[in-house]
Design a protein around this motif. Structure first.
Motif, PDB file in Angstrom:
ATOM      1  N   GLY A  59      79.731  20.078   2.533  1.00  0.00           N
ATOM      2  CA  GLY A  59      80.803  20.395   3.466  1.00  0.00           C
ATOM      3  C   GLY A  59      80.415  21.489   4.441  1.00  0.00           C
ATOM      4  O   GLY A  59      80.755  21.434   5.629  1.00  0.00           O
ATOM      5  N   ALA A  60      79.673  22.471   3.955  1.00  0.00           N
ATOM      6  CA  ALA A  60      79.245  23.579   4.817  1.00  0.00           C
ATOM      7  C   ALA A  60      78.232  23.114   5.860  1.00  0.00           C
ATOM      8  O   ALA A  60      78.262  23.570   7.004  1.00  0.00           O
ATOM      9  CB  ALA A  60      78.644  24.700   3.966  1.00  0.00           C
ATOM     10  N   THR A  61      77.336  22.178   5.487  1.00  0.00           N
ATOM     11  CA  THR A  61      76.361  21.677   6.459  1.00  0.00           C
ATOM     12  C   THR A  61      77.057  20.925   7.586  1.00  0.00           C
ATOM     13  O   THR A  61      76.579  20.927   8.727  1.00  0.00           O
ATOM     14  CB  THR A  61      75.326  20.736   5.803  1.00  0.00           C
ATOM     15  OG1 THR A  61      75.998  19.615   5.211  1.00  0.00           O
ATOM     16  CG2 THR A  61      74.535  21.455   4.749  1.00  0.00           C
ATOM     17  N   ALA A  62      78.175  20.281   7.262  1.00  0.00           N
ATOM     18  CA  ALA A  62      78.939  19.597   8.305  1.00  0.00           C
ATOM     19  C   ALA A  62      79.473  20.602   9.318  1.00  0.00           C
ATOM     20  O   ALA A  62      79.472  20.355  10.522  1.00  0.00           O
ATOM     21  CB  ALA A  62      80.083  18.801   7.678  1.00  0.00           C
ATOM     22  N   MET A  63      79.914  21.774   8.825  1.00  0.00           N
ATOM     23  CA  MET A  63      80.394  22.823   9.728  1.00  0.00           C
ATOM     24  C   MET A  63      79.247  23.429  10.531  1.00  0.00           C
ATOM     25  O   MET A  63      79.434  23.878  11.657  1.00  0.00           O
ATOM     26  CB  MET A  63      81.112  23.921   8.932  1.00  0.00           C
ATOM     27  CG  MET A  63      82.504  23.541   8.475  1.00  0.00           C
ATOM     28  SD  MET A  63      83.381  24.935   7.731  1.00  0.00           S
ATOM     29  CE  MET A  63      82.672  24.936   6.097  1.00  0.00           C
ATOM     30  N   ALA A  64      78.054  23.442   9.947  1.00  0.00           N
ATOM     31  CA  ALA A  64      76.893  23.990  10.648  1.00  0.00           C
ATOM     32  C   ALA A  64      76.594  23.209  11.922  1.00  0.00           C
ATOM     33  O   ALA A  64      75.996  23.729  12.865  1.00  0.00           O
ATOM     34  CB  ALA A  64      75.671  23.984   9.731  1.00  0.00           C
ATOM     35  N   GLY A  65      77.040  21.951  11.949  1.00  0.00           N
ATOM     36  CA  GLY A  65      76.847  21.136  13.140  1.00  0.00           C
ATOM     37  C   GLY A  65      77.581  21.672  14.356  1.00  0.00           C
ATOM     38  O   GLY A  65      77.234  21.354  15.500  1.00  0.00           O
ATOM     39  N   ALA A  66      78.575  22.537  14.123  1.00  0.00           N
ATOM     40  CA  ALA A  66      79.348  23.111  15.231  1.00  0.00           C
ATOM     41  C   ALA A  66      78.499  24.003  16.122  1.00  0.00           C
ATOM     42  O   ALA A  66      78.819  24.207  17.295  1.00  0.00           O
ATOM     43  CB  ALA A  66      80.535  23.902  14.677  1.00  0.00           C
ATOM     44  N   ILE A  67      77.402  24.552  15.592  1.00  0.00           N
ATOM     45  CA  ILE A  67      76.527  25.402  16.408  1.00  0.00           C
ATOM     46  C   ILE A  67      75.128  24.799  16.515  1.00  0.00           C
ATOM     47  O   ILE A  67      74.138  25.495  16.632  1.00  0.00           O
ATOM     48  CB  ILE A  67      76.450  26.840  15.857  1.00  0.00           C
ATOM     49  CG1 ILE A  67      75.816  26.860  14.456  1.00  0.00           C
ATOM     50  CG2 ILE A  67      77.798  27.514  15.855  1.00  0.00           C
ATOM     51  CD1 ILE A  67      75.326  28.228  14.045  1.00  0.00           C
ATOM     52  N   GLY A  68      75.086  23.464  16.444  1.00  0.00           N
ATOM     53  CA  GLY A  68      73.798  22.785  16.596  1.00  0.00           C
ATOM     54  C   GLY A  68      72.916  22.869  15.387  1.00  0.00           C
ATOM     55  O   GLY A  68      71.681  22.871  15.510  1.00  0.00           O
ATOM     56  N   GLY A  69      73.514  22.941  14.207  1.00  0.00           N
ATOM     57  CA  GLY A  69      72.726  23.056  12.987  1.00  0.00           C
ATOM     58  C   GLY A  69      72.072  21.759  12.557  1.00  0.00           C
ATOM     59  O   GLY A  69      71.292  21.737  11.613  1.00  0.00           O
TER      60      GLY A  69
END
Length: 216
Positions: free
Chosen positions: A158-168
Motif C-alpha cells: 500500500g505504501a509503494t502505491a502512495m510512493a507513485g505520487a512523487i514518481g516513485g
C-alpha cells in the motif's frame, strides 16, 4: 489511453523490488527495535527504563507520521543516501523508515504473547538473555511472527502505491500517471486488480505457513 502489458509488468517488478528491499532493511530495524521494546520493559529479562523511554517514543513518533508526509519530509535525507529524491530506489529510504517502526510493534506484540512460564524456565536453566531471546522467545513466537511479516508486507504494498505520487515508480505510479491523470479507467482497474491479487496471494501464503508452524 491504454497502457501496454510491458509497462504494467515493469511497474509490477518495480513494486516487488521496493517491497522486498524495504522489507529486508525495515525488517532488520523492526526486529531490533521490537526486541528492545520487549526485553527492556519493566519486569523483563533486561529491564532498562532509560532505553525503553527512548525507544518507545521514537517508534511512536515515526508511526504517527503519515507515509505521504514522511515521503516528502525526508527528501534531503533520501538525496544524501541514494543521490536523488525521486525514483524507485529513492522511494526505498522512506519505505524503510515507515515499515521499521511499524514492524517493531508487530514483533513486540508477537514476543509478548510468549508464556512467561517459558521465560522463567529458561532463567532457571541458567540461560543468558541472548539465549532466552534466540532459543526461547523467537521459536515460541515464530508462527505469530509469520503473520506479522505478512501484515508488514501488505502494508508496504500500500505504501509503494502512495510512493507513485512523487514518481516513485511501481503500480501506484502507473495508476496515477496513466490512469488518473489521463482519465484511463481501464488502467486504474488493471492496477487495482493486480494489487488485490498480490495482497490476497501474500495473505494466503502467510496464513498457510502460520497454520503449518502452529501444528509443528
Amino acid at each position: 489511453m491504454e497502457v501496454s502489458a510491458e509497462l504494467v509488468l515493469n511497474a509490477l517488478w518495480e513494486t516487488l523490488y521496493m517491497v522486498s528491499v524495504s522489507l529486508f532493511f525495515g525488517g532488520i530495524i523492526g526486529i531490533f527495535l521490537g526486541i528492545l521494546l520487549v526485553v527492556t520493559r519493566k519486569g523483563h529479562i533486561l529491564e532498562n527504563r532509560f532505553i525503553f523511554s527512548i525507544v518507545n517514543p521514537i517508534v511512536n513518533i515515526f508511526r504517527s507520521i503519515p507515509f505521504i508526509i514522511l515521503l516528502v519530509a525526508i527528501i534531503p535525507l533520501t538525496r544524501l543516501i541514494v543521490g536523488t529524491g525521486i525514483g524507485t530506489t529513492a522511494a526505498i529510504v522512506p519505505l524503510v523508515l515507515h515499515i521499521g517502526p511499524y514492524f517493531s510493534r508487530l514483533v513486540e506484540n508477537s514476543l509478548l504473547e510468549v508464556d512467561e512460564g517459558i521465560i522463567e524456565a529458561a532463567k532457571a536453566m541458567g540461560a543468558t538473555p541472548f539465549q532466552i531471546i534466540y532459543r526461547f522467545l523467537f521459536p515460541e513466537a515464530f508462527s505469530s511472527l509469520i503473520l506479522s511479516i505478512t501484515t508488514a508486507t501488505i502494508g508496504l504494498i500500500g505504501a509503494t502505491a502512495m510512493a507513485g505520487a512523487i514518481g516513485g515508480g511501481g503500480l501506484g505510479d502507473v495508476a496515477i500517471t496513466y490512469g488518473y491523470q489521463r482519465f484511463s479507467t481501464i488502467t486504474i482497474l488493471v492496477t487495482v486488480i493486480i494489487l488485490v491479487i498480490l495482497v490476497q496471494g501474500i495473505q494466503s501464503i502467510g496464513n498457510r505457513l502460520e497454520r503449518k508452524l502452529r501444528r509443528v
